[in-house]
Design a protein around this motif. Structure first.
Motif, PDB file in Angstrom:
ATOM      1  N   SER A 186       0.828  -1.211   0.000  1.00  0.00           N
ATOM      2  CA  SER A 186       0.000   0.000   0.000  1.00  0.00           C
ATOM      3  C   SER A 186       0.856   1.252   0.000  1.00  0.00           C
ATOM      4  CB  SER A 186      -0.925   0.005   1.218  1.00  0.00           C
ATOM      5  OG  SER A 186      -1.905  -0.987   1.106  1.00  0.00           O
ATOM      6  N   GLY A 189       2.407   1.591  -3.497  1.00  0.00           N
ATOM      7  CA  GLY A 189       1.341   1.936  -4.436  1.00  0.00           C
ATOM      8  C   GLY A 189       0.917   3.389  -4.364  1.00  0.00           C
ATOM      9  N   GLY A 190       1.063   4.005  -3.197  1.00  0.00           N
ATOM     10  CA  GLY A 190       0.692   5.408  -3.039  1.00  0.00           C
ATOM     11  C   GLY A 190       1.792   6.385  -3.393  1.00  0.00           C
ATOM     12  N   ASP A 193       3.727   5.906 -10.018  1.00  0.00           N
ATOM     13  CA  ASP A 193       2.710   5.955 -11.073  1.00  0.00           C
ATOM     14  C   ASP A 193       2.835   4.769 -12.031  1.00  0.00           C
ATOM     15  OD1 ASP A 193       5.020   6.605 -12.426  1.00  0.00           O
ATOM     16  OD2 ASP A 193       4.304   8.530 -13.187  1.00  0.00           O
ATOM     17  N   SER A 221      -6.118  -3.312  -0.322  1.00  0.00           N
ATOM     18  CA  SER A 221      -5.284  -2.112  -0.285  1.00  0.00           C
ATOM     19  C   SER A 221      -6.071  -0.880  -0.717  1.00  0.00           C
ATOM     20  CB  SER A 221      -4.071  -2.279  -1.207  1.00  0.00           C
ATOM     21  OG  SER A 221      -3.338  -1.081  -1.285  1.00  0.00           O
ATOM     22  N   CYS A 222      -5.834   0.225  -0.019  1.00  0.00           N
ATOM     23  CA  CYS A 222      -6.493   1.480  -0.397  1.00  0.00           C
ATOM     24  C   CYS A 222      -5.766   2.186  -1.537  1.00  0.00           C
ATOM     25  CB  CYS A 222      -6.588   2.398   0.817  1.00  0.00           C
ATOM     26  SG  CYS A 222      -4.992   2.851   1.518  1.00  0.00           S
ATOM     27  N   SER A 223      -4.574   1.723  -1.909  1.00  0.00           N
ATOM     28  CA  SER A 223      -3.844   2.295  -3.043  1.00  0.00           C
ATOM     29  C   SER A 223      -4.342   1.668  -4.333  1.00  0.00           C
ATOM     30  CB  SER A 223      -2.341   2.031  -2.894  1.00  0.00           C
ATOM     31  OG  SER A 223      -1.825   2.699  -1.766  1.00  0.00           O
ATOM     32  N   ILE A 226      -3.001  -1.611  -7.994  1.00  0.00           N
ATOM     33  CA  ILE A 226      -2.295  -2.780  -7.478  1.00  0.00           C
ATOM     34  C   ILE A 226      -3.032  -4.048  -7.896  1.00  0.00           C
ATOM     35  CG2 ILE A 226      -1.664  -4.048  -5.382  1.00  0.00           C
ATOM     36  CD1 ILE A 226      -1.268  -1.350  -4.011  1.00  0.00           C
TER      37      ILE A 226
END
Length: 254
Positions: A186, A189-190, A193, A221-223, A226
């Motif tokens: 996560s 991923g945040g 790009d 995951s909040c990102s 992914i």
């Protein structure tokens, strides 16, 4: 190739039902090498761009040797995953030029060195994840990708990750490998790009549940951006990353 299938395609060409080119394509699609314990899909590389890969767990050294020999006769690269050191030694007694990577527990043979393109970054949370990471790295390199390894940059010491961000951001695809709770995915991923492929590992204490905990964490995951492969599946992550990397290179060449 069964004689009846060959004859059927020849009759279709004679009857002008299909063109010779279409017949050739059909023949290549159904081509395989018959062994008494396996059917080697020698046409897979023609269809998909990637050769048949041997999953070594559960196979005997004799079976691995026979399949590897059949692939070599076709001039195709050989990749055998999940091979213990003891089994590898027995395989090499029969196929001596299969090289063994003890960290990744894979065996490889290349008819000629691959041309490496693009870049795939392989990032691990901890040193304990390196076996899975090396399975991914060796697979990606055999499939013609440039690989950058960034190991032991987990969130418990997140400054280590930030120190390597410039290197990670240069890649076209990023594979992130983590056990425990799998939080690294996560975070990465945040911050990037590029597409991120997550690999949960079975590394961790009891509540890691042999990889189920990071698997579920990565799936939730909040990102965005992914994708997640199965537990300890470095090979699958590398295969997917290679397809993305080669597609990006084809688009850039147009």
């Amino acid at each position: 190739m069964k004689q009846a299938e060959l004859l059927n395609n020849l009759k279709k060409v004679a009857a002008h039902e299909i063109t010779p080119q279409q017949a050739a394509e059909k023949l290549s699609e159904i081509d395989f090498t018959e062994l008494n314990y396996a059917k080697i899909d020698t046409a897979r590389k023609k269809r998909t761009g990637y050769p048949e890969v041997i999953y070594g767990a559960g196979k005997t050294p004799e079976q691995i040797s026979g399949i590897a020999t059949a692939l070599k006769k076709q001039g195709q690269p050989v990749l055998v995953t999940r091979v213990t050191p003891e089994k590898a030694t027995k395989v090499q007694e029969k196929v001596s030029d299969l090289n063994y990577n003890s960290t990744a527990q894979v065996m490889i043979w290349e008819p000629q060195p691959a041309t490496h393109i693009g870049e795939i970054a392989i990032v691990t949370a901890g040193t304990s994840d390196i076996q899975v990471a090396e399975e991914a790295a060796v697979t990606a390199e055999l499939f013609g990708n440039q690989v950058t390894r960034i190991y032991d940059v987990g969130v418990a010491g997140i400054q280590r990750l930030f120190a390597k961000l410039n290197v990670i951001r240069q890649a076209k695809v990023i594979i992130v490998i983590a056990g425990m709770e799998g939080a690294l995915v996560s975070v990465v991923g945040g911050l990037v790009d590029q597409p991120v492929i997550a690999v949960p590992t079975s590394i961790g204490y009891g509540s890691n549940l042999n990889g189920m905990t990071p698997l579920l964490g990565m799936l939730n995951s909040c990102s965005a951006g992914i994708s997640v492969v199965n537990i300890d599946n470095g090979f699958g992550a590398a295969y997917n990353a290679s397809m993305i990397n080669h597609l990006a290179s084809k688009e850039a060449a147009r």
